[in-house]
Enzyme design. Sequence first.
Site, PDB file in Angstrom:
ATOM      1  N   ARG A 234      59.279  -8.267 -33.084  1.00 58.14           N
ATOM      2  CA  ARG A 234      59.483  -6.918 -33.616  1.00 58.14           C
ATOM      3  C   ARG A 234      58.145  -6.205 -33.643  1.00 58.14           C
ATOM      4  O   ARG A 234      57.107  -6.823 -33.970  1.00 58.14           O
ATOM      5  CB  ARG A 234      60.061  -6.967 -35.034  1.00 58.14           C
ATOM      6  N   HIS A 282      62.690  -3.483 -24.582  1.00 53.58           N
ATOM      7  CA  HIS A 282      63.457  -4.408 -25.443  1.00 53.58           C
ATOM      8  C   HIS A 282      64.508  -5.175 -24.631  1.00 53.58           C
ATOM      9  O   HIS A 282      65.714  -5.095 -24.911  1.00 53.58           O
ATOM     10  CB  HIS A 282      64.111  -3.636 -26.605  1.00 53.58           C
TER      11      HIS A 282
HETATM   12  P1  NAP Z   1      64.648 -17.988 -36.625  1.00 51.49           P
HETATM   13  O1  NAP Z   1      65.467 -19.074 -36.002  1.00 51.49           O
HETATM   14  O2  NAP Z   1      65.012 -17.480 -37.961  1.00 51.49           O
HETATM   15  O3  NAP Z   1      63.135 -18.519 -36.661  1.00 51.49           O
HETATM   16  C1  NAP Z   1      62.104 -17.797 -37.244  1.00 51.49           C
HETATM   17  C2  NAP Z   1      60.815 -18.606 -37.155  1.00 51.49           C
HETATM   18  O4  NAP Z   1      59.748 -17.813 -37.680  1.00 51.49           O
HETATM   19  C3  NAP Z   1      60.874 -19.895 -37.992  1.00 51.49           C
HETATM   20  O5  NAP Z   1      60.166 -20.923 -37.358  1.00 51.49           O
HETATM   21  C4  NAP Z   1      60.167 -19.467 -39.282  1.00 51.49           C
HETATM   22  O6  NAP Z   1      59.542 -20.530 -39.990  1.00 51.49           O
HETATM   23  C5  NAP Z   1      59.095 -18.547 -38.728  1.00 51.49           C
HETATM   24  N1  NAP Z   1      58.625 -17.640 -39.778  1.00 51.49           N
HETATM   25  C6  NAP Z   1      59.313 -16.733 -40.493  1.00 51.49           C
HETATM   26  N2  NAP Z   1      58.525 -16.145 -41.406  1.00 51.49           N
HETATM   27  C7  NAP Z   1      57.304 -16.721 -41.274  1.00 51.49           C
HETATM   28  C8  NAP Z   1      56.068 -16.548 -41.947  1.00 51.49           C
HETATM   29  N3  NAP Z   1      55.932 -15.675 -42.935  1.00 51.49           N
HETATM   30  N4  NAP Z   1      55.043 -17.314 -41.553  1.00 51.49           N
HETATM   31  C9  NAP Z   1      55.179 -18.220 -40.569  1.00 51.49           C
HETATM   32  N5  NAP Z   1      56.324 -18.440 -39.878  1.00 51.49           N
HETATM   33  C10 NAP Z   1      57.363 -17.682 -40.243  1.00 51.49           C
HETATM   34  O7  NAP Z   1      64.589 -16.735 -35.655  1.00 51.49           O
HETATM   35  P2  NAP Z   1      64.810 -16.690 -34.056  1.00 51.49           P
HETATM   36  O8  NAP Z   1      66.263 -16.763 -33.726  1.00 51.49           O
HETATM   37  O9  NAP Z   1      63.900 -17.678 -33.415  1.00 51.49           O
HETATM   38  O10 NAP Z   1      64.370 -15.175 -33.728  1.00 51.49           O
HETATM   39  C11 NAP Z   1      63.075 -14.696 -34.012  1.00 51.49           C
HETATM   40  C12 NAP Z   1      63.038 -13.183 -33.878  1.00 51.49           C
HETATM   41  O11 NAP Z   1      63.102 -12.796 -32.516  1.00 51.49           O
HETATM   42  C13 NAP Z   1      64.235 -12.435 -34.480  1.00 51.49           C
HETATM   43  O12 NAP Z   1      64.067 -12.273 -35.882  1.00 51.49           O
HETATM   44  C14 NAP Z   1      64.212 -11.119 -33.753  1.00 51.49           C
HETATM   45  O13 NAP Z   1      63.443 -10.175 -34.474  1.00 51.49           O
HETATM   46  C15 NAP Z   1      63.499 -11.442 -32.449  1.00 51.49           C
HETATM   47  N6  NAP Z   1      64.374 -11.241 -31.276  1.00 51.49           N
HETATM   48  C16 NAP Z   1      63.956 -10.413 -30.285  1.00 51.49           C
HETATM   49  C17 NAP Z   1      64.758 -10.204 -29.171  1.00 51.49           C
HETATM   50  C18 NAP Z   1      64.318  -9.319 -28.049  1.00 51.49           C
HETATM   51  O14 NAP Z   1      65.093  -9.060 -27.134  1.00 51.49           O
HETATM   52  N7  NAP Z   1      63.096  -8.840 -28.026  1.00 51.49           N
HETATM   53  C19 NAP Z   1      65.989 -10.874 -29.076  1.00 51.49           C
HETATM   54  C20 NAP Z   1      66.377 -11.711 -30.105  1.00 51.49           C
HETATM   55  C21 NAP Z   1      65.567 -11.893 -31.214  1.00 51.49           C
HETATM   56  P3  NAP Z   1      60.409 -21.761 -40.595  1.00 51.49           P
HETATM   57  O15 NAP Z   1      60.819 -22.568 -39.385  1.00 51.49           O
HETATM   58  O16 NAP Z   1      59.453 -22.471 -41.450  1.00 51.49           O
HETATM   59  O17 NAP Z   1      61.576 -21.134 -41.296  1.00 51.49           O
END
Ligand code: NAP
Length: 319
Positions: A234, A282
């Site tokens: 993001r 995006h």
């Molecule tokens: P997820 O499964 O919820 O994983 C989030 C990861 O970030 C986890 O490892 C979490 O740590 C870590 N995290 C969260 N807050 C943190 C902090 N304060 N400090 C350190 N690490 C932190 O999410 P995901 O499915 O992988 O998706 C990640 C993001 O990608 C989404 O939220 C979305 O914004 C973005 N996204 C972008 C697109 C695009 O097309 N550009 C598409 C889909 C998603 P823990 O493991 O310890 O919980």
Amino acid sequence: MTLIEKPVVPFLSESDPGERQAWQTALPSALAPFAIVKPFEDLTENEKASARVAIVANPDPKKVAELENLEWVQSLWAGVERLAVDLPADGPAIVRLTDPQMAETMSEAVLAWTLYLHRDMPAYMAQQRQKLWLPHDLKLPSEMTIGVLGLGKLGQSAATRLSANGYVVNGWSRSEKTVPNVDCHHGDDGLKTVLSRADILVVLMPLTAATKGLIGRDALACCKPGVKLINFARGPILPETSLLEALGTDQVAHAVLDVFATEPLPTDNPLWEHPNVTVLPHISAPTITATACAIVASNLERYFSSGKIPQSVDRIRGY
Ligand code: NAP
């Protein structure tokens, strides 16, 4: 014989009309065996009052609030930072879309754009425009360290794919993690370690109060001079002013950006014309209608048969 009425599931979306129409066609047939999907605008007062679950894609929070008895909402998006802010803390549980196909697509995008940076494609494209024949030294993947910030569904998949391609991969998450072939770190010290080692840094964390602005001036100063960035998470995690400043001093050599604080990126934004920025609209891991519909249908069918709500967003953590 008594006929059991199928529950009505409201669909709420303020996305662009084309996207909304695609969902309005696909969702009703995916849920047809056990539920009726109806756009919010077509609901009767009775249907609004009896709705326990809704499917949402960028919904108007005022309309969600009109569904007073909702237990949960199923988002069609993986990132739900807006919903987490817009819906009251004691409101319906928020279930984001977690689709293994999306993790595959994202890991492919991360590998593709890592190779783009590793193999100096921006430089060779610029050289071609100048008709300049100038080979650069080539590093092996094993000589390059990629830092992956966020080791969730998408980050782990990306880190694993990078490591399979021969890169040295360091990852960072909030809590301690173990991922095969990835040197995993967590906490403040862990972040400094990952930043200081990375030749290319990939941002794949959710946007929360804790991650907003996290990769700003201080974090970028901890990186190796000439670090390259990929932000597929993001925009506000990597503030534009800090990035432009770091590009200006060559602390950051190049940034591939798929996400921005304002989307679409306004035409007068300096990032569009910056020679060391690649702007993407995006597209790194779009929701795929067919696989998303199958996941949503399976979540809702399980809920209607067992009352079980899928794992939802922790409203205090924000993801
Ligand atoms: P997820 O499964 O919820 O994983 C989030 C990861 O970030 C986890 O490892 C979490 O740590 C870590 N995290 C969260 N807050 C943190 C902090 N304060 N400090 C350190 N690490 C932190 O999410 P995901 O499915 O992988 O998706 C990640 C993001 O990608 C989404 O939220 C979305 O914004 C973005 N996204 C972008 C697109 C695009 O097309 N550009 C598409 C889909 C998603 P823990 O493991 O310890 O919980």
